[in-house]
Each structure stands twice: as C-alpha cells, then as structure tokens.
Design a protein around this motif. Structure first.
Motif, mmCIF file in Angstrom:
data_model
loop_
_atom_site.group_PDB
_atom_site.id
_atom_site.type_symbol
_atom_site.label_atom_id
_atom_site.label_comp_id
_atom_site.label_asym_id
_atom_site.label_seq_id
_atom_site.Cartn_x
_atom_site.Cartn_y
_atom_site.Cartn_z
ATOM 1 N N UNK A 121 0.835 -1.122 -0.033
ATOM 2 C CA UNK A 121 -0.004 0.092 0.113
ATOM 3 C C UNK A 121 0.881 1.418 0.058
ATOM 4 N N UNK A 122 0.555 2.185 -0.684
ATOM 5 C CA UNK A 122 1.412 3.409 -0.850
ATOM 6 C C UNK A 122 0.494 4.738 -0.189
ATOM 7 N N UNK A 123 1.053 5.058 0.830
ATOM 8 C CA UNK A 123 0.777 6.294 1.587
ATOM 9 C C UNK A 123 1.365 7.380 1.698
ATOM 10 N N UNK A 124 1.064 8.706 1.253
ATOM 11 C CA UNK A 124 1.610 9.936 1.189
ATOM 12 C C UNK A 124 3.233 9.424 0.995
ATOM 13 N N UNK A 125 4.041 9.518 1.514
ATOM 14 C CA UNK A 125 5.634 9.293 1.047
ATOM 15 C C UNK A 125 6.051 7.973 1.472
ATOM 16 N N UNK A 126 5.283 7.003 1.603
ATOM 17 C CA UNK A 126 5.706 5.895 2.192
ATOM 18 C C UNK A 126 4.986 4.395 1.534
ATOM 19 N N UNK A 127 5.740 3.449 1.452
ATOM 20 C CA UNK A 127 5.091 2.177 0.934
ATOM 21 C C UNK A 127 5.097 1.370 2.203
ATOM 22 N N UNK A 128 3.976 0.568 2.534
ATOM 23 C CA UNK A 128 3.549 -0.085 3.745
ATOM 24 C C UNK A 128 3.428 -1.374 3.107
ATOM 25 N N UNK A 129 4.221 -2.355 3.515
ATOM 26 C CA UNK A 129 4.012 -3.871 3.230
ATOM 27 C C UNK A 129 3.669 -4.565 4.388
ATOM 28 N N UNK A 130 2.715 -5.478 4.189
ATOM 29 C CA UNK A 130 2.022 -6.282 5.263
ATOM 30 C C UNK A 130 2.315 -7.656 4.953
ATOM 31 N N UNK A 131 3.323 -8.542 5.422
ATOM 32 C CA UNK A 131 3.718 -9.741 5.193
ATOM 33 C C UNK A 131 3.299 -10.752 6.236
ATOM 34 N N UNK A 132 2.970 -11.788 5.585
ATOM 35 C CA UNK A 132 2.689 -13.076 6.588
ATOM 36 C C UNK A 132 3.368 -14.243 6.105
ATOM 37 N N UNK A 133 3.770 -15.062 6.889
ATOM 38 C CA UNK A 133 4.256 -16.543 6.555
ATOM 39 C C UNK A 133 5.703 -16.694 7.056
#
Length: 112
Positions: free
Chosen positions: A6-18
C-alpha cells in the motif's frame, strides 16, 4: 510468504505473513528491491504476521535497510515477539528500527 503493498503519502507499507526464510528470501529481495527503485523511498515492513525468520531472512532485512538508506529513505519494521527475539539475538534491533505498531512506524516516518 504472502503480502500486500500500500502506498501512503511518502511511504510504502508492506504487510507480510508466513515465513521469511531461505526459501522465500530470493523472492522477497527481488520484489522489494524493485519497489526501492520505484519509490517512494520510505518503507514500513509489517512483519507482525511473520511466523519465522531465519538467517537468510535477517540478511535480506539488513540488505533492504542498507538499500533504502542509500536511496535516501528510511525503513521501519513492525514486529511480533518471535521476530523481535530473533533480531535481538543478533543485536540488530537498533539498526533495523523495530517498532511495536504500524501507526508508530508511520509517525516515525512523518517526523523525519
């Protein structure tokens, strides 16, 4: 390993599982390297749903942190107790900027 970006403002957010291990590490590195180049340069990795990190996974996290820093960005890593314990064993908790929640990690990026 599975995840979302997900891209938010000036940042990339990665949600990882496993699992972040020798098997998943090459794909993890290839995908994230591509996104470092594309930008934005600030990263939040949410590893709170990661069940296991081995030495290959730790190496990939260190390389990602260096790559993000060299690109002029910051990396914040959200962990769970299992991931935190593994990172602390090798004394990388300061270098990898471990955070207790996505909200705190995002605030740290906004503050920089």
């Amino acid at each position: 390993m599975r995840g979302t970006r997900e891209v938010r403002d000036n940042c990339q957010l990665f949600r990882l599982a496993g699992l972040l291990d020798a098997f998943s590490e090459p794909t993890f590195r290839k995908v994230l390297d591509k996104f470092v180049e594309e930008g934005p340069k600030n990263f939040v990795l949410d590893l709170s749903q990661i069940d296991f990190v081995d030495s290959s996974g730790l190496g990939a996290l260190v390389q990602l942190a260096k790559k993000v820093q060299n690109a002029g960005g910051t990396l914040q890593i959200v962990t769970n107790p299992r991931v935190t314990q593994t990172v602390k064993l090798v004394r990388l908790e300061q270098f990898l900027s471990l955070q207790p929640s996505v909200e705190i990690a995002l605030e740290n990026i906004k503050a920089k």
